[in-house]
Structures are given as structure tokens and as C-alpha cells.
Design an enzyme around this catalytic site. Structure first.
Site, PDB file in Angstrom:
ATOM      1  N   VAL A   1       0.857  -1.186   0.000  1.00 21.85           N
ATOM      2  CA  VAL A   1       0.000   0.000   0.000  1.00 21.85           C
ATOM      3  C   VAL A   1       0.894   1.237   0.000  1.00 21.85           C
ATOM      4  O   VAL A   1       1.818   1.351   0.812  1.00 21.85           O
ATOM      5  CB  VAL A   1      -0.929   0.028   1.242  1.00 21.85           C
TER       6      VAL A   1
ATOM      7  N   GLY B   1      -0.341   8.144  -0.129  1.00 19.39           N
ATOM      8  CA  GLY B   1       0.034   9.418  -0.749  1.00 19.39           C
ATOM      9  C   GLY B   1      -0.387  10.582   0.138  1.00 19.39           C
ATOM     10  O   GLY B   1      -1.465  11.159  -0.039  1.00 19.39           O
TER      11      GLY B   1
ATOM     12  N   ARG C   1       4.608   7.316   1.213  1.00 20.89           N
ATOM     13  CA  ARG C   1       5.343   6.198   1.816  1.00 20.89           C
ATOM     14  C   ARG C   1       4.714   4.886   1.377  1.00 20.89           C
ATOM     15  O   ARG C   1       3.516   4.803   1.167  1.00 20.89           O
ATOM     16  CB  ARG C   1       5.459   6.277   3.317  1.00 20.89           C
TER      17      ARG C   1
ATOM     18  N   GLU D   1     -10.377   6.939   5.252  1.00 22.43           N
ATOM     19  CA  GLU D   1      -9.066   7.079   5.926  1.00 22.43           C
ATOM     20  C   GLU D   1      -9.242   6.931   7.434  1.00 22.43           C
ATOM     21  O   GLU D   1      -8.495   6.243   8.107  1.00 22.43           O
ATOM     22  CB  GLU D   1      -8.480   8.443   5.571  1.00 22.43           C
TER      23      GLU D   1
ATOM     24  N   ILE E   1     -10.427   6.958  17.282  1.00 20.92           N
ATOM     25  CA  ILE E   1      -9.134   7.560  16.912  1.00 20.92           C
ATOM     26  C   ILE E   1      -9.351   9.012  16.540  1.00 20.92           C
ATOM     27  O   ILE E   1     -10.403   9.389  16.015  1.00 20.92           O
ATOM     28  CB  ILE E   1      -8.432   6.810  15.738  1.00 20.92           C
TER      29      ILE E   1
ATOM     30  N   ALA F   1      -7.526  16.270   9.468  1.00 20.68           N
ATOM     31  CA  ALA F   1      -7.608  15.585  10.771  1.00 20.68           C
ATOM     32  C   ALA F   1      -8.814  14.661  10.708  1.00 20.68           C
ATOM     33  O   ALA F   1      -9.891  15.069  10.248  1.00 20.68           O
ATOM     34  CB  ALA F   1      -7.771  16.612  11.888  1.00 20.68           C
TER      35      ALA F   1
HETATM   36  N1  LIG Z   1       7.230  17.179  14.960  1.00 20.38           N
HETATM   37  C1  LIG Z   1       7.292  16.187  14.054  1.00 20.38           C
HETATM   38  N2  LIG Z   1       6.323  16.134  13.129  1.00 20.38           N
HETATM   39  C2  LIG Z   1       6.401  15.122  12.228  1.00 20.38           C
HETATM   40  C3  LIG Z   1       7.404  14.144  12.229  1.00 20.38           C
HETATM   41  N3  LIG Z   1       7.180  13.296  11.191  1.00 20.38           N
HETATM   42  C4  LIG Z   1       6.051  13.712  10.575  1.00 20.38           C
HETATM   43  N4  LIG Z   1       5.619  14.823  11.205  1.00 20.38           N
HETATM   44  C5  LIG Z   1       4.426  15.600  10.940  1.00 20.38           C
HETATM   45  O1  LIG Z   1       3.350  14.741  11.292  1.00 20.38           O
HETATM   46  C6  LIG Z   1       2.361  14.812  10.294  1.00 20.38           C
HETATM   47  C7  LIG Z   1       2.423  13.456   9.632  1.00 20.38           C
HETATM   48  O2  LIG Z   1       1.149  13.005   9.575  1.00 20.38           O
HETATM   49  P1  LIG Z   1       0.817  12.286   8.248  1.00 20.38           P
HETATM   50  O3  LIG Z   1      -0.552  11.720   8.335  1.00 20.38           O
HETATM   51  O4  LIG Z   1       1.942  11.380   7.870  1.00 20.38           O
HETATM   52  O5  LIG Z   1       0.802  13.510   7.276  1.00 20.38           O
HETATM   53  P2  LIG Z   1       0.473  13.348   5.780  1.00 20.38           P
HETATM   54  O6  LIG Z   1      -0.017  11.951   5.550  1.00 20.38           O
HETATM   55  O7  LIG Z   1       1.624  13.782   4.956  1.00 20.38           O
HETATM   56  O8  LIG Z   1      -0.691  14.394   5.653  1.00 20.38           O
HETATM   57  P3  LIG Z   1      -2.211  14.058   5.325  1.00 20.38           P
HETATM   58  O9  LIG Z   1      -2.294  13.948   3.835  1.00 20.38           O
HETATM   59  O10 LIG Z   1      -2.986  15.189   5.892  1.00 20.38           O
HETATM   60  O11 LIG Z   1      -2.516  12.769   6.034  1.00 20.38           O
HETATM   61  C8  LIG Z   1       2.735  15.893   9.324  1.00 20.38           C
HETATM   62  O12 LIG Z   1       2.160  17.121   9.729  1.00 20.38           O
HETATM   63  C9  LIG Z   1       4.243  15.951   9.477  1.00 20.38           C
HETATM   64  O13 LIG Z   1       4.734  17.269   9.233  1.00 20.38           O
HETATM   65  C10 LIG Z   1       8.414  14.249  13.232  1.00 20.38           C
HETATM   66  O14 LIG Z   1       9.324  13.456  13.319  1.00 20.38           O
HETATM   67  N5  LIG Z   1       8.303  15.287  14.117  1.00 20.38           N
HETATM   68 CA   LIG Z   2      -1.712  10.859   6.577  1.00 17.32          CA
END
Ligand SMILES: Nc1nc2c(ncn2[C@@H]2O[C@H](COP(=O)(O)OP(=O)(O)OP(=O)(O)O)[C@@H](O)[C@H]2O)c(=O)[nH]1
Ligand SMILES: [Ca+2]
Length: 540
Positions: A84, A87, A93, A201, A226, A234
Site C-alpha cells: 500500500v 500518498g 510512503r 481514511e 481515533i 484531521a
Molecule cells: N514534529 C514532528 N512532526 C512530524 C514528524 N514526522 C512527521 N511529522 C508531521 O506529522 C504529520 C504526519 O502526519 P501524516 O498523516 O503522515 O501527514 P500526511 O499523511 O503527509 O498528511 P495528510 O495527507 O494530511 O494525512 C505531518 O504534519 C508531518 O509534518 C516528526 O518526526 N516530528
Molecule cells: Ca496521513
């Protein structure tokens, strides 16, 4: 003299036959004039062969599937892999999982890899978006046995980052990604590269959290909700027994349990996007922030530590960024103040609340039933709680105290205190204030409420919604699996099935054509009294 083999119209009652039409000159070779059935052995052979082939086909193939299916299910080590690609707005990832059908076990540790920036950063040049997947695919191929690549499904599930883009741009980015995924060597269908809904999601995140906690399949009232704070959105998902408008209601069946969930994704409320929206709110005068200097109309940003410079470099704006961006930056001065920042964040979260048309809206004008049960707060909730070294089930009051102290510190001191942290460091003033404004001021969770846990793992299980998607998809395959190989075949519109159907249709057509083409078995009788031949069809 040759006997004409011209096709003749055959009437079922010989005495009505017209003698002229039926007068047929005897063939030169001596033949039995009284009853002669022309032997069409070649076409007989062909017809028999086709019929035999068709019969064999409809016997062997089901047996093959039965054996294959029985063999596969009987083989305790039959492992199903899944890939999976998440995006996200801040990055893309890849997750590689495996699932053992017989023991109903998932392996989440097969690996994952991340590339930055996310797919939404290709909005200006969508045709290059697929490039960013190539190294992820190579990583994935290193985790799945090469012999299983072609039966391992790969799915790209994009979230808020793409949801924020124009639909046409989303489609261009997805098209470029599909091209690369088709050539990946994994099993892929175009419809497996999509922008998933925020509600899905949230459901996937709920599934993996409750799977990890061991409550999936059990009493709905013992499940955990969650709250995920991502980069651009969010998600809030939990079991609720309140009546809900259908657009917020999801029903999940797992084992013998049925869960009635509230699930919604609040676009623009992800931490990164919310922080930018808040700055625009301040510089547009939407928030009554102190003005640093009337002459230059400099606005104070209470969410960035004093001394932090909102210059081009720290915002990574390209040299050609638009003028209003430069204008916007130059009018913003960092002036860290936790309670001011919390009020600005609350203004953002409550925007549109006056338009609420439901029984209860805790965020903006979006329906949400009263929070029920315990919750796991993930992603940015976890990153912020970890930075402030809070306990997993910390009180919001602890976060409030930590945030007040951090926001009041000077930026140069913070940089010295945390030399290894880069751009994340400047966000902790905002994130601590935003979380208190979200969980306490908006959702009503008490400052000393221990119902909230902060985490991105339960044990060794990562709380990635991508894993929840794989769990649901694998177990739903299991349902199909248990309903027998016919269902598997019927549900499996892979080339195998399609070719089976095509071959069987071809064989039946050949049999039909041969039967039409074969000359009718004719019998020619010489009637001595009438002195003429009578031709009649031999029934087989
Ligand atoms: N402080 C901090 N923030 C982090 C770190 N790694 C990721 N983040 C933040 O944590 C959030 C990661 O959540 P994700 O769900 O992976 O964000 P995303 O999937 O890119 O964004 P969405 O499309 O909204 O889900 C993002 O706002 C990143 O900037 C970290 O090591 N430290
Ligand atoms: Ca995400």
C-alpha cells in the site's frame, strides 16, 4: 458421370419432392444404389474432437481450480503479500505487509519507506508525479519474493494533499502514477490508484488501532476511537450509538461484530495547513493580533517563538514566489504567546460554526456526535506529546503548561537547546496551542481527562491507516475465499478467468460451426417403380 453435390432443398416428406430438382446423375464409381450414406469421416472426426475438447475443458479446468484452491488453502504457509502506498500531503510512503490466511496473522514489519515531498507538490508538473514512486516500488520489490510479485496487489491511496487540489490536477497526477504502477511488476489495476475519502481514511485508522488493541471483533462499546492529526487533514472516528446523518455514518462488520461508526475527515484542519491558514488569518486582520508597527502594519504571529524570522529561507519559498507571499511574510513578526495562539487556533476551528445545521457541531459547521469512550490521538498529537516528553496518557493540562513555557522562550535559546531539530522545532508552539484548542476548547475533552492516549504504535504495530486498509481487504478476501473456489473465480476477474471464458466460447463456436458445416448425412435411394432417385436426410 459425376454426381452433383450441389446443395439441394430437402423436404421431410419424399413423395412431395420435385423430381426435376432431385434428379441426380449416378456417380461413375460403382456404389450401392439402394442405400448409400456418403461417409463424411473428416468432418465427423473434427466434430467429435471439438466436442471432446469442450467436454474436457469443462472438466479439467474446474478440477484444476479445485486442486489449486484446495492446495492453496491446504497449504498452511500460503502467505498473501500486500503493498500500500500512502500518498500523504507531506510525503509518500510505501508499506509492505503480509497475511497468513490459516493463522489469520499479519506481519507489519516487512518494511516501509518514505519519499518527500508528497504527490500534491507535482500540481504544476503532474506528469512527473510517477517518478517519485519508482524508488518506493524498488523498495517494495525487495520485500516481496520475486515469484509472488505478479500476485501481490499494489495500491496507491492518496489523502488530503490531493483532496485539496483541483479534480483535473488530481486525475493528471494519478494518471502518471498509474503508468508507473502498471509497469511495476506487481498486480495492479487502474482503479487501485485513487484519492480515498477522508471517511475511509478514518475507518482504516480505527480498524488498525482496534486490531492492535485486540478489540476488533469484540464488544463495540469496548473499542477505542481515533483522532488523527495529519498534515492537511484531521480524522475523527469512533463508535457512536447516537443517530447520525448518513454522510457521517459507517458500518463495519468484522467477524461476528458490527460497528456503527461516526467517521469524518476535517480537510484544512491538518496541522501544517492549519498553521498556514492561521498566519493568513492574522495578516488579513481576521484575528485581532497586536500590531508591531502601525507604519508598516506589521502583525504579530503569537504561534511562532519570539525572534523567529518568517523570512524566505525559513519558509522555503522559491525566489519567484508571488508578490503577495513576500508582502505577507514581511508583515508577520513572530511574538510567541501560547494563550494568544490558542485563541487564534480556536477562531480557525470554530470558523463557520454559526452555519451549523445539525444537532451538534464541535468543529466548524460539521456534525459530530458527543465523543464516546477512550481515544487514541495519533500523528501530530503523538509527535508533539513526544517532543514535550509527556506520558502516553498525559493530561491536556500537562501539554498546556509545556506549551506556555515553549511559546514564551526566545528562538535563539530554543535553537541552542534543541540543535538537532530543524523546521519541526518552530512548530511546537503552534502545535501545543492548536491541540488544546482542538481537544479541549472544541471537542470538550477535560484538561485532566485520561481518556486520551497519544501514540503512533500499539506494541510493535504501527497505527498506519494503510495497515487498516490491508486488514479489511485481506479479511474480506477471506470471506470470498471461504465461500469456495467458484466465488473466488467469479470474484476474480483476472485474465485467467477471462481467458477461460474466451476459450470455452471459442470451442463451442467451433463445435457449432463444424456441426453446421458438416454435410447433412444423406441417403439416396433409387425407386425402381418410379425410375428415379429419392434423397433423404439420415437422422443421427
Ligand atoms: N514534529 C514532528 N512532526 C512530524 C514528524 N514526522 C512527521 N511529522 C508531521 O506529522 C504529520 C504526519 O502526519 P501524516 O498523516 O503522515 O501527514 P500526511 O499523511 O503527509 O498528511 P495528510 O495527507 O494530511 O494525512 C505531518 O504534519 C508531518 O509534518 C516528526 O518526526 N516530528
Ligand atoms: Ca496521513
Amino acid at each position: 458421370m459425376r454426381r452433383s453435390h450441389a446443395r439441394t432443398r430437402i423436404d421431410s416428406k419424399p413423395d412431395k419432392m420435385d423430381p426435376i430438382k432431385l434428379h441426380i446423375r449416378p456417380t461413375s464409381r460403382s456404389t450401392n444404389l439402394f442405400s448409400r450414406t456418403p461417409k463424411n469421416t473428416k468432418s465427423n472426426l473434427l466434430f467429435t474432437l471439438t466436442v471432446a475438447l469442450t467436454a474436457a475443458f469443462f472438466t479439467i479446468i474446474p478440477c484444476y481450480y479445485l486442486f489449486f484452491y484446495t492446495h492453496k488453502t491446504a497449504n498452511p504457509n500460503s502467505v498473501k503479500y500486500g503493498v500500500v502506498i500512502d500518498g500523504g500531503s507531506t510525503g509518500t510512503r510505501i508499506h509492505v505487509f503480509s497475511y497468513r490466511r490459516e493463522s489469520n496473522e499479519f506481519d507489519f514489519e516487512l518494511g516501509n519507506m518514505r519519499v518527500n515531498p508528497g504527490l500534491s507538490s507535482y500540481a504544476e508538473n503532474p506528469e512527473f508525479a510517477g517518478e517519485s514512486l519508482k524508488q518506493l516500488i524498488d523498495f517494495g520489490k525487495g520485500k516481496v519474493p520475486a515469484g509472488l510479485w505478479d500476485e501481490t496487489e499494489i495500491r496507491l491511496m492518496a489523502t488530503a494533499g490531493l483532496r485539496l487540489l483541483d479534480l483535473k490536477v488530481q486525475e493528471k497526477i494519478l494518471r502518471a502514477c498509474r503508468e508507473v504502477l502498471r509497469a511495476s511488476g506487481f498486480m495492479f489495476r487502474d482503479e487501485w490508484a485513487t484519492v480515498i475519502t477522508g471517511s475511509d481514511e478514518g475507518v482504516y485508522a480505527w480498524v488498525v488501532a482496534n486490531y492492535a488493541l485486540g478489540s476488533l471483533g469484540g464488544d463495540p462499546l469496548k473499542t477505542t476511537g481515533i483522532i488523527e492529526l495529519g498534515g492537511a487533514s484531521a480524522q475523527v472516528t469512533f463508535v457512536s450509538n447516537e443517530p447520525m446523518p448518513p454522510e457521517f455514518s459507517r458500518t463495519i462488520k468484522f467477524g461476528n461484530a458490527t460497528y456503527n461508526l461516526y467517521s469524518h475527515s476535517f480537510l484544512h484542519f491538518g496541522q501544517n495547513v492549519a498553521f498556514e491558514s492561521l498566519k493568513e488569518l492574522i495578516t488579513s486582520g481576521g484575528f485581532n493580533s497586536a500590531v508591531g508597527s502601525l507604519r508598516k502594519r506589521v502583525h504579530i504571529d503569537p504561534c511562532s517563538p519570539k525572534g523567529y524570522s518568517h523570512d524566505m529561507e525559513s519558509w522555503k519559498l522559491s525566489a519567484d514566489s508571488s508578490d503577495e507571499n513576500n508582502e505577507y511574510l514581511s508583515t508577520l513578526q513572530a511574538g510567541g504567546n501560547f494563550s494568544e495562539c490558542r485563541s487564534a487556533a480556536l477562531m480557525l476551528l470554530q470558523k463557520g460554526k454559526d452555519k451549523c445545521s445539525y444537532k451538534s457541531c464541535y468543529l466548524g459547521s460539521t456534525f459530530m456526535p458527543k465523543l464516546q469512550g477512550t481515544f487514541l490521538a495519533t500523528e501530530n498529537f503523538f509527535h508533539t506529546s513526544k517532543f514535550f516528553r509527556l506520558r502516553e496518557r498525559a493530561f491536556l493540562s500537562d501539554l498546556l503548561i509545556a506549551g506556555e513555557q515553549f511559546c514564551g522562550e526566545d528562538w535563539s535559546k530554543l535553537k541552542n537547546k534543541y540543535p538537532s531539530l530543524d523546521e519541526d522545532l518552530m512548530r511546537y508552539c503552534f502545535s501545543s496551542a492548536y491541540i488544546v484548542a482542538l481537544l479541549h476548547d472544541s471537542l470538550g475533552i477535560a484538561l485532566d481527562d485520561e481518556r486520551i492516549g497519544y501514540g503512533n504504535h500499539v506494541g510493535n504495530i504501527p497505527l498506519d491507516w494503510a495497515l487498516g486498509a490491508f486488514i479489511l481487504q485481506s479479511t474480506s478476501d477471506l470471506d470470498v475465499h471461504n465461500s469456495g473456489w467458484i466465488a473466488t473465480i467469479i470474484s476474480d476477474d483476472s485474465p485467467t478467468l477471462l481467458s477461460l471464458i474466451a476459450i470455452s466460447i471459442l470451442l463451442m463456436f467451433i463445435a457449432w460451426s463444424v456441426s453446421k458445416w458438416r454435410k447433412p448425412q444423406l441417403k439416396t435411394i433409387y425407386d425402381l417403380e418410379k425410375g428415379r432417385y429419392i434423397v433423404s436426410r439420415v437422422s443421427r
